[in-house]
Scaffold this motif. Structure first.
Motif, PDB file in Angstrom:
ATOM      1  N   GLU A 124       0.843  -1.191   0.000  1.00 12.18           N
ATOM      2  CA  GLU A 124       0.000   0.000   0.000  1.00 12.18           C
ATOM      3  C   GLU A 124       0.878   1.241   0.000  1.00 12.18           C
ATOM      4  OE1 GLU A 124      -2.172  -0.452   3.613  1.00 12.18           O
ATOM      5  OE2 GLU A 124      -0.535   0.256   4.885  1.00 12.18           O
ATOM      6  N   VAL A 126       0.944   5.324   1.555  1.00  7.91           N
ATOM      7  CA  VAL A 126       0.375   6.200   2.567  1.00  7.91           C
ATOM      8  C   VAL A 126       0.647   7.647   2.149  1.00  7.91           C
ATOM      9  CG1 VAL A 126       0.222   6.751   5.022  1.00  7.91           C
ATOM     10  CG2 VAL A 126       0.895   4.445   4.302  1.00  7.91           C
ATOM     11  N   THR A 140      -4.702   5.923   2.765  1.00 10.46           N
ATOM     12  CA  THR A 140      -3.933   4.713   2.496  1.00 10.46           C
ATOM     13  C   THR A 140      -4.554   4.080   1.265  1.00 10.46           C
ATOM     14  OG1 THR A 140      -3.424   4.374   4.834  1.00 10.46           O
ATOM     15  CG2 THR A 140      -3.202   2.474   3.385  1.00 10.46           C
ATOM     16  N   CYS A 168       5.872   1.959   6.535  1.00 10.06           N
ATOM     17  CA  CYS A 168       6.120   3.160   5.729  1.00 10.06           C
ATOM     18  C   CYS A 168       7.614   3.323   5.526  1.00 10.06           C
ATOM     19  CB  CYS A 168       5.540   4.392   6.415  1.00 10.06           C
ATOM     20  SG  CYS A 168       5.280   5.801   5.320  1.00 10.06           S
TER      21      CYS A 168
END
Length: 277
Positions: A124, A126, A140, A168
């Motif tokens: 993903e 962010v 997100t 992250c």
């Protein structure tokens, strides 16, 4: 119970139900490599309830289990915890501003995958924004594009990539003036004031005004002769008016021109020219 903590560094922590304070408890931590037969080997023995595991092959899976010892008593091993060793992710590449249709729709952020994700696939992205009150997480997303709420101001965005082992990684940052688009510009050929004459090497271009932001609107005009694909600026800098006299044209040659509107406070990187008009 064996817990996972700070996944990107493979720092393992474990806990046990409270026992009498005078009972001395120690732990044995074991690790197995499934690619090497999966045989568990002891990698730590002591009273600490955490252990930093390093020098692992990036992108490889490892198995961990722990048990407690108290004098002559030995507990069962914990449930096996499977982890993948990953290094930190590099910043997402090519962070930029885009708009699917020039002059219509909101501005969006777009980017490419990081050049290095530490051996794990990106799970993903962010999106953050730096605001006067501090950093704010906006979204997100599993996509490589995000559309923030429009707000006419200079804004700073940050994007990072998350993997199975790292929430992250390193951040990519972008500063840009963000606002609603000024709207499409309709370009046409005009004429000088009554009584004035144009030379064969001159032309007048005009367009209708577009709604202005709080600081007004500038216009950028570009053109090129037919047969060339390189647009050149018609004026030395963006202009406020809605017409321009173009000089230095070749007689009987055909030209293509285009014009774009931008807010007076816009950053240069936020300007996109429209299709040829």
């Amino acid at each position: 119970e064996l817990l996972e903590s700070e996944r990107f560094s493979l720092l393992l922590r474990w806990s046990i139900e409270k026992l009498p304070s005078d009972l001395q408890i120690s732990f044995e931590l074991e690790m197995a490599d499934p690619s090497d037969g999966g045989r568990f080997l002891q990698i730590y023995s002591g009273a600490a309830n955490d252990r930093l595991i390093s020098h692992l092959a990036c992108g490889s899976d490892y198995l961990f289990r722990v048990r407690a010892l108290a004098t002559a008593h030995v507990s069962n091993f914990s449930k096996v915890l499977r982890l993948r060793a990953c290094g930190p992710s590099s910043p997402p590449a090519g962070l930029h501003i885009c708009r699917e249709s020039f002059g219509e729709g909101p501005l969006s952020l777009a980017w490419d995958p990081p050049k290095e994700a530490g051996g794990c696939p990106v799970a993903e992205y962010v999106v953050f924004e730096d605001t006067p009150s501090g950093r704010r997480q906006l979204a997100t997303t599993t996509e490589r594009k995000f559309t923030p709420e429009p707000q006419a101001s200079m804004r700073k965005f940050r994007i990072c990539a998350g993997t199975a082992q790292e929430s992250c990684g390193e951040e990519a940052a972008l500063n840009a003036f963000w606002a609603l688009p000024p709207g499409p510009v309709q370009l046409s050929q005009g004429s000088l004031i009554p009584g004035a004459e144009l030379l064969s090497t001159e032309a007048v271009l005009t367009w209708g005004p577009v709604p202005a932001g709080p600081d007004g609107v500038y216009y950028m005009v570009q053109g090129h002769p037919q047969g060339s694909e390189v647009f050149a600026d018609v004026t030395a800098a963006p202009i406020r008016g809605t017409s321009v006299l173009v000089r230095g044209l070749h007689p009987r040659a055909r030209y293509q021109f285009r014009v774009a509107a931008l807010h007076a406070a816009a950053a240069p990187g936020a300007v996109q020219m429209p299709p040829v008009g």
